[in-house]
Design a protein around this motif. Structure first.
Motif: not given
Length: 279
Positions: A17-20, A26-28, A11-13
């Motif tokens: 490449h999984l964005e969307g 947040r995405f790193v 849930g926090d990170i």
């Protein structure tokens, strides 16, 4: 729903490449590191008493997405995609690219060209090393370790019979989440043995049931190398009469008559779910 064992998302990170595809604060991008300990535990939670999900062996690559500031790093193994927490002390920036792997069930690395020297590390089957040169009966790694040449093979070397590899683990203590000759579980035995034979293999028995081979229809006789699945368990068929499997009943990797194993496991609550053939 995405399998959390194979999906670097919380849930926090989450991985960039999984964005969307997943929801996270947040995405790193993540940082690629290498396992430098002989065996590193990958745990479900970031503390030493948490359940052991699997193990990472020396030379494995892992993408780290988070650190908790207390010595643990959260990421995903490159080889089989497993996600979890690893000790930060077991990781370092990748140095020389691996060229060879350990082909013996376990070996020692020495600080010089003598087996009389105190070993600097124990290396287990599937560990990868970068060999810089040879010195008599040793392969010398890029970081100066001397490993006996009979215990080393090129990365692309293929074992001809994965069942024979599994048989070499007979007597190894059972360890939930283990995947080495120091301790191994049922699916770890299948994974390590198949990988030695050049066959990619997921980590857990349910993943293996879903991904490997074709389902036997019940009329075909068993053949060496078939996989027999129960709920939460997998065994390797040796011949028409026996299997080899790491199991908690014997607390070891054991060769056992098929009929006895089926009856015993059924008595504990599970019938055979499937038999699959890897061809």
């Amino acid at each position: 729903m995405a399998d959390p064992r194979l999906t670097p998302a919380r849930g926090d990170i989450a991985a960039k490449h999984l964005e969307g595809q997943v929801t996270a604060a947040r995405f790193v991008e993540g940082e690629m590191l290498a396992v430098v300990d002989s065996i590193a535990p990958l745990r479900q939670q970031p503390f030493s008493g948490a359940e052991l999900a699997t193990q990472a062996l020396r030379g494995e690559r892992v993408t780290i997405y988070d650190r908790n500031g207390e010595g643990w790093a959260w990421g995903q193994l490159a080889a089989d995609g497993y996600v979890g927490w690893l000790p930060e002390a077991a990781l370092a920036a990748p140095a020389a690219a691996p060229t060879h792997k350990i082909s013996a069930v376990r070996s020692f690395a020495f600080p010089g060209p003598s087996i009389k020297l105190p070993p600097v590390a124990t290396l287990v089957m599937g560990s990868t090393i970068a060999v810089a040169r040879e010195d008599a009966s040793f392969a010398v790694t890029a970081d100066g370790w001397f490993v006996p040449k009979p215990h080393v093979a090129l990365l692309g070397a293929i074992e001809p019979d994965y069942v024979a590899v599994a048989e070499r683990f007979v007597g190894t203590p059972y360890l939930w989440g283990g995947k080495s000759s120091l301790g191994i579980d049922c699916s770890g035995l299948v994974q390590v043995s198949l990988n030695a034979a050049g066959v990619p293999c997921p980590r857990d028995s349910d993943m293996q049931l879903a991904a490997l081979g074709r389902l036997l229809d019940g009329g075909e006789p068993l053949r060496r190398g078939d996989l027999m699945f129960w709920r939460g368990h997998v065994a390797i068929v040796r011949d028409a009469d026996t299997i080899v499997h790491a199991n908690a009943f014997h607390m070891a990797t054991q060769i056992e008559p098929i009929g006895e194993a089926i009856a015993r496991i059924k008595a504990s609550g599970s019938d055979v779910l499937a038999i699959k053939r890897l061809d």
